[in-house]
Design a protein around this motif. Structure first.
Motif, PDB file in Angstrom:
ATOM      1  N   UNK A  34      36.269  43.230  30.947  1.00  0.00           N
ATOM      2  CA  UNK A  34      37.565  43.475  31.583  1.00  0.00           C
ATOM      3  C   UNK A  34      38.557  42.336  31.334  1.00  0.00           C
ATOM      4  N   UNK A  35      38.138  41.373  30.502  1.00  0.00           N
ATOM      5  CA  UNK A  35      38.974  40.210  30.186  1.00  0.00           C
ATOM      6  C   UNK A  35      39.473  39.505  31.448  1.00  0.00           C
ATOM      7  N   UNK A  36      38.573  39.301  32.400  1.00  0.00           N
ATOM      8  CA  UNK A  36      38.923  38.647  33.663  1.00  0.00           C
ATOM      9  C   UNK A  36      38.409  37.211  33.676  1.00  0.00           C
ATOM     10  N   UNK A  37      39.270  36.297  34.042  1.00  0.00           N
ATOM     11  CA  UNK A  37      38.837  34.917  34.281  1.00  0.00           C
ATOM     12  C   UNK A  37      38.354  34.828  35.719  1.00  0.00           C
ATOM     13  N   UNK A  38      37.742  33.715  36.070  1.00  0.00           N
ATOM     14  CA  UNK A  38      37.328  33.510  37.461  1.00  0.00           C
ATOM     15  C   UNK A  38      38.539  33.594  38.376  1.00  0.00           C
ATOM     16  N   UNK A  39      39.630  32.978  37.954  1.00  0.00           N
ATOM     17  CA  UNK A  39      40.854  32.992  38.764  1.00  0.00           C
ATOM     18  C   UNK A  39      41.357  34.417  38.989  1.00  0.00           C
ATOM     19  N   UNK A  40      41.344  35.234  37.933  1.00  0.00           N
ATOM     20  CA  UNK A  40      41.807  36.619  38.053  1.00  0.00           C
ATOM     21  C   UNK A  40      40.872  37.452  38.926  1.00  0.00           C
ATOM     22  N   UNK A  41      39.563  37.255  38.758  1.00  0.00           N
ATOM     23  CA  UNK A  41      38.602  37.975  39.602  1.00  0.00           C
ATOM     24  C   UNK A  41      38.758  37.552  41.054  1.00  0.00           C
ATOM     25  N   UNK A  42      39.002  36.272  41.273  1.00  0.00           N
ATOM     26  CA  UNK A  42      39.207  35.774  42.635  1.00  0.00           C
ATOM     27  C   UNK A  42      40.415  36.455  43.278  1.00  0.00           C
ATOM     28  N   UNK A  47      38.103  36.887  46.837  1.00  0.00           N
ATOM     29  CA  UNK A  47      36.963  35.978  46.993  1.00  0.00           C
ATOM     30  C   UNK A  47      37.369  34.680  46.309  1.00  0.00           C
ATOM     31  N   UNK A  48      37.072  33.544  46.918  1.00  0.00           N
ATOM     32  CA  UNK A  48      37.530  32.274  46.357  1.00  0.00           C
ATOM     33  C   UNK A  48      36.899  31.979  44.998  1.00  0.00           C
ATOM     34  N   UNK A  49      37.617  31.201  44.179  1.00  0.00           N
ATOM     35  CA  UNK A  49      37.091  30.793  42.873  1.00  0.00           C
ATOM     36  C   UNK A  49      35.809  29.994  43.039  1.00  0.00           C
ATOM     37  N   UNK A  50      35.774  29.173  44.072  1.00  0.00           N
ATOM     38  CA  UNK A  50      34.581  28.357  44.312  1.00  0.00           C
ATOM     39  C   UNK A  50      33.367  29.239  44.592  1.00  0.00           C
ATOM     40  N   UNK A  51      33.544  30.275  45.395  1.00  0.00           N
ATOM     41  CA  UNK A  51      32.444  31.192  45.700  1.00  0.00           C
ATOM     42  C   UNK A  51      31.979  31.910  44.441  1.00  0.00           C
ATOM     43  N   UNK A  52      32.918  32.354  43.621  1.00  0.00           N
ATOM     44  CA  UNK A  52      32.553  33.038  42.374  1.00  0.00           C
ATOM     45  C   UNK A  52      31.798  32.087  41.452  1.00  0.00           C
ATOM     46  N   UNK A  53      32.239  30.848  41.364  1.00  0.00           N
ATOM     47  CA  UNK A  53      31.546  29.851  40.539  1.00  0.00           C
ATOM     48  C   UNK A  53      30.131  29.613  41.040  1.00  0.00           C
ATOM     49  N   UNK A  54      29.965  29.561  42.354  1.00  0.00           N
ATOM     50  CA  UNK A  54      28.626  29.378  42.938  1.00  0.00           C
ATOM     51  C   UNK A  54      27.726  30.570  42.624  1.00  0.00           C
ATOM     52  N   UNK A  55      28.270  31.768  42.703  1.00  0.00           N
ATOM     53  CA  UNK A  55      27.498  32.976  42.384  1.00  0.00           C
ATOM     54  C   UNK A  55      27.081  32.947  40.916  1.00  0.00           C
ATOM     55  N   UNK A  56      27.998  32.543  40.034  1.00  0.00           N
ATOM     56  CA  UNK A  56      27.677  32.441  38.601  1.00  0.00           C
ATOM     57  C   UNK A  56      26.581  31.411  38.355  1.00  0.00           C
TER      58      UNK A  56
END
Length: 82
Positions: A34-42, A47-56
């Motif tokens: 979907x060509x989504x960055x963490x920032x775009x998904x956030x 959902x915060x970028x930090x949370x997404x990074x932790x999940x990754x």
């Protein structure tokens, strides 16, 4: 303190203390498709970028976060879980 989560017309009551493990590889593949960055998904999932990074990085998350991510990625929540 229970929250109601709705997925595909099914309702689940989940205790706030419950945690789920998102399949990080699936999430990254879907983000790429979907060509989504963490920032775009956030932004899309609220959902915060930090949370997404932790999940990754392999951390677990709440059912609410898993649901928000699955909605933002246009898939059923069960498909996103390990």
């Amino acid at each position: 303190a229970y929250n109601e989560i709705r997925t595909n017309n099914s309702y689940f009551l989940k205790n706030r203390g419950d945690s789920m493990r998102v399949n990080a590889l699936k999430m990254q593949i879907l983000m790429g498709k979907k060509n989504l960055t963490i920032k775009e998904l956030a932004y899309k999932s609220a959902v915060s970028r930090q949370t997404i990074s932790c999940i990754k990085a392999g951390k677990s998350c709440s059912p609410q976060v898993a649901y928000k991510l699955s909605q933002a990625l246009d898939i059923d929540m069960q498909e996103l879980l390990e």
